[in-house]
Design a protein around this motif. Sequence first.
Motif, PDB file in Angstrom:
ATOM      1  N   PHE A 291     107.666  95.352  52.311  1.00  0.00           N
ATOM      2  CA  PHE A 291     108.377  94.950  53.525  1.00  0.00           C
ATOM      3  C   PHE A 291     109.876  95.230  53.420  1.00  0.00           C
ATOM      4  N   GLY A 292     110.408  95.205  52.196  1.00  0.00           N
ATOM      5  CA  GLY A 292     111.826  95.503  52.002  1.00  0.00           C
ATOM      6  C   GLY A 292     112.160  96.946  52.335  1.00  0.00           C
ATOM      7  N   TYR A 293     111.270  97.861  51.935  1.00  0.00           N
ATOM      8  CA  TYR A 293     111.493  99.274  52.263  1.00  0.00           C
ATOM      9  C   TYR A 293     111.433  99.500  53.770  1.00  0.00           C
ATOM     10  N   ILE A 294     110.489  98.827  54.428  1.00  0.00           N
ATOM     11  CA  ILE A 294     110.355  98.979  55.879  1.00  0.00           C
ATOM     12  C   ILE A 294     111.591  98.433  56.584  1.00  0.00           C
TER      13      ILE A 294
ATOM     14  N   PHE B 141     106.027 105.181  56.925  1.00  0.00           N
ATOM     15  CA  PHE B 141     105.504 106.506  56.570  1.00  0.00           C
ATOM     16  C   PHE B 141     106.582 107.540  56.245  1.00  0.00           C
ATOM     17  N   VAL B 142     107.858 107.250  56.541  1.00  0.00           N
ATOM     18  CA  VAL B 142     108.894 108.269  56.386  1.00  0.00           C
ATOM     19  C   VAL B 142     109.940 107.843  55.366  1.00  0.00           C
ATOM     20  N   GLU B 143     110.582 108.843  54.778  1.00  0.00           N
ATOM     21  CA  GLU B 143     111.660 108.585  53.831  1.00  0.00           C
ATOM     22  C   GLU B 143     112.907 108.102  54.577  1.00  0.00           C
ATOM     23  N   ALA B 144     113.852 107.530  53.822  1.00  0.00           N
ATOM     24  CA  ALA B 144     115.048 106.942  54.434  1.00  0.00           C
ATOM     25  C   ALA B 144     115.839 107.965  55.231  1.00  0.00           C
ATOM     26  N   TRP B 145     115.996 109.181  54.690  1.00  0.00           N
ATOM     27  CA  TRP B 145     116.771 110.196  55.406  1.00  0.00           C
ATOM     28  C   TRP B 145     116.106 110.562  56.730  1.00  0.00           C
TER      29      TRP B 145
ATOM     30  N   ILE C 241     105.033 110.586  67.518  1.00  0.00           N
ATOM     31  CA  ILE C 241     104.805 111.979  67.135  1.00  0.00           C
ATOM     32  C   ILE C 241     105.568 112.344  65.857  1.00  0.00           C
ATOM     33  N   SER C 242     106.670 111.645  65.595  1.00  0.00           N
ATOM     34  CA  SER C 242     107.515 111.998  64.439  1.00  0.00           C
ATOM     35  C   SER C 242     106.774 111.921  63.113  1.00  0.00           C
ATOM     36  N   THR C 243     105.798 111.023  62.997  1.00  0.00           N
ATOM     37  CA  THR C 243     105.096 110.933  61.721  1.00  0.00           C
ATOM     38  C   THR C 243     104.249 112.182  61.460  1.00  0.00           C
ATOM     39  N   GLY C 244     103.848 112.862  62.518  1.00  0.00           N
ATOM     40  CA  GLY C 244     103.125 114.113  62.339  1.00  0.00           C
ATOM     41  C   GLY C 244     103.976 115.193  61.713  1.00  0.00           C
ATOM     42  N   ILE C 245     105.279 114.981  61.719  1.00  0.00           N
ATOM     43  CA  ILE C 245     106.227 115.921  61.107  1.00  0.00           C
ATOM     44  C   ILE C 245     106.770 115.372  59.791  1.00  0.00           C
ATOM     45  N   PHE C 246     107.171 114.090  59.784  1.00  0.00           N
ATOM     46  CA  PHE C 246     107.948 113.538  58.679  1.00  0.00           C
ATOM     47  C   PHE C 246     107.161 112.639  57.719  1.00  0.00           C
ATOM     48  N   ALA C 247     105.884 112.362  57.977  1.00  0.00           N
ATOM     49  CA  ALA C 247     105.140 111.443  57.106  1.00  0.00           C
ATOM     50  C   ALA C 247     105.132 111.947  55.669  1.00  0.00           C
ATOM     51  N   SER C 248     105.631 111.109  54.760  1.00  0.00           N
ATOM     52  CA  SER C 248     105.768 111.473  53.348  1.00  0.00           C
ATOM     53  C   SER C 248     104.455 111.252  52.602  1.00  0.00           C
ATOM     54  N   PRO C 249     104.032 112.196  51.756  1.00  0.00           N
ATOM     55  CA  PRO C 249     102.773 112.044  51.011  1.00  0.00           C
ATOM     56  C   PRO C 249     102.696 110.759  50.202  1.00  0.00           C
TER      57      PRO C 249
END
Length: 430
Positions: free
Chosen positions: A236-239, A287-291, A335-343
């Motif tokens: 939850f901290g990362y989110i 699902f995405v990195e901080a950047w 839609i952004s997770t379809g591009i930026f979702a991190s493995p």
Amino acid sequence: MKESTVMMFMDSLWVMVAAILVIGMQAGFALLEAGSTRMKNSGHVAGKQILSFAIATIAFWAAGFGITFGEGNSFFGASGWLMHGDSKTFDSLSWANVPLSLKFLFQLAFVGVSLAIAWGGFAERAKLSVYFIFGTVFTVLIYPIIGHWVWGGGWLGKMGMQDFAGSTVVHLQGAIAALVATLLLGPRIGKFNKDRTPNLIPGHNQVYTVLGGIILWIGWFGFNAGSTMGTADGFFGYIALTTNLAAAAGAIGAILTSKLLTGKADIPAMVNGVLAALVAITAACAFVEAWAAIVIGAFAGAFTFWTSVYFERKGIDDPIYAFSVHGIAGILGTISTGIFASPRLVEQTGVGKAGLLYGGGFQQLFVQTIGVIGAAGYVAIVSFILLFALKKLIGLRVTPEQEISGLDISEHGSYGYPEHLDPAITQKAN
């Protein structure tokens, strides 16, 4: 004390705090919307938040929760009425180690937010009776269906749609309903000239608008980080981090875009930029990195300011810009997770596939797009049928005389600012 008991206590405490934060967003919406509308409607606009949440509470308890999370099929839940049932009845929520009552309370808070968004399209001209009818149907037959599709074991969830805290389930639903209402109600009196050019109808208090935006920003930590419904791994901290980074980027992106397009650094535009960024990161926060959160937030804040100007020029009077802030940003975020979702984050959450940027191909992008189209289509169709029927049967809009005098006095019998607007009081004061 057993470790499992301690963990359940910690998880339950966290979900309770998160639910309170999200329910507290009703205060943010009250200030934001009242500040963004005219003084003569301020009491009505703020007061309907209490009415809205009250309707949602009863209707979601009676039927909405069961349709969303109850055992059923891929399209709707068919059990769990009045919250009756065992763990099997609400198996789609079995992953959360908290009592059923807390699961309900947290999910109710989400429904309340979605309904609050929808009311943005009704602002300053809809009858009070419409709020009762549409609010009930939205809570029972609109929101729960999409919620079940994505979170309740439905067909979109089985496809692996990534919508962690509800860019589509919560925000896009409310925004589509708001857009349908805006189109059926028509513009406010005086909004457009005969040549269809728009006139500015400013809100009466920018301070309220800013305070509302800040309250919503704070509440979003419960919204997104609370959707873990657990504390064990500290995720939850990362989110919370990605949520805050996106909001900050949205504020900067929106105010710079406002300055670039209009020559003025508009304060309400900055507030809406924060909200648009928060809406966008709501699906992607886990699902995405901080950047990537910064990129998503900045783009959402900037782009939704442009769309708010564009839709207004096309003759759409959306007083709170609900469709741009919650609809367009909801689409972008989903839609952004379809591009930026991190493995690594996809592996941690166990939902869907990696995004296009990480070599995941177009599969997740396709799923996200199908989810947006399916949800938007369903909400638009049902909202239109209901509101069109109400328009023909009882009418959606107050009379021109009532609209001009203001909904505070015409619907409730008193002004939110009597010392400024009520002749009987202003004359005595003078």
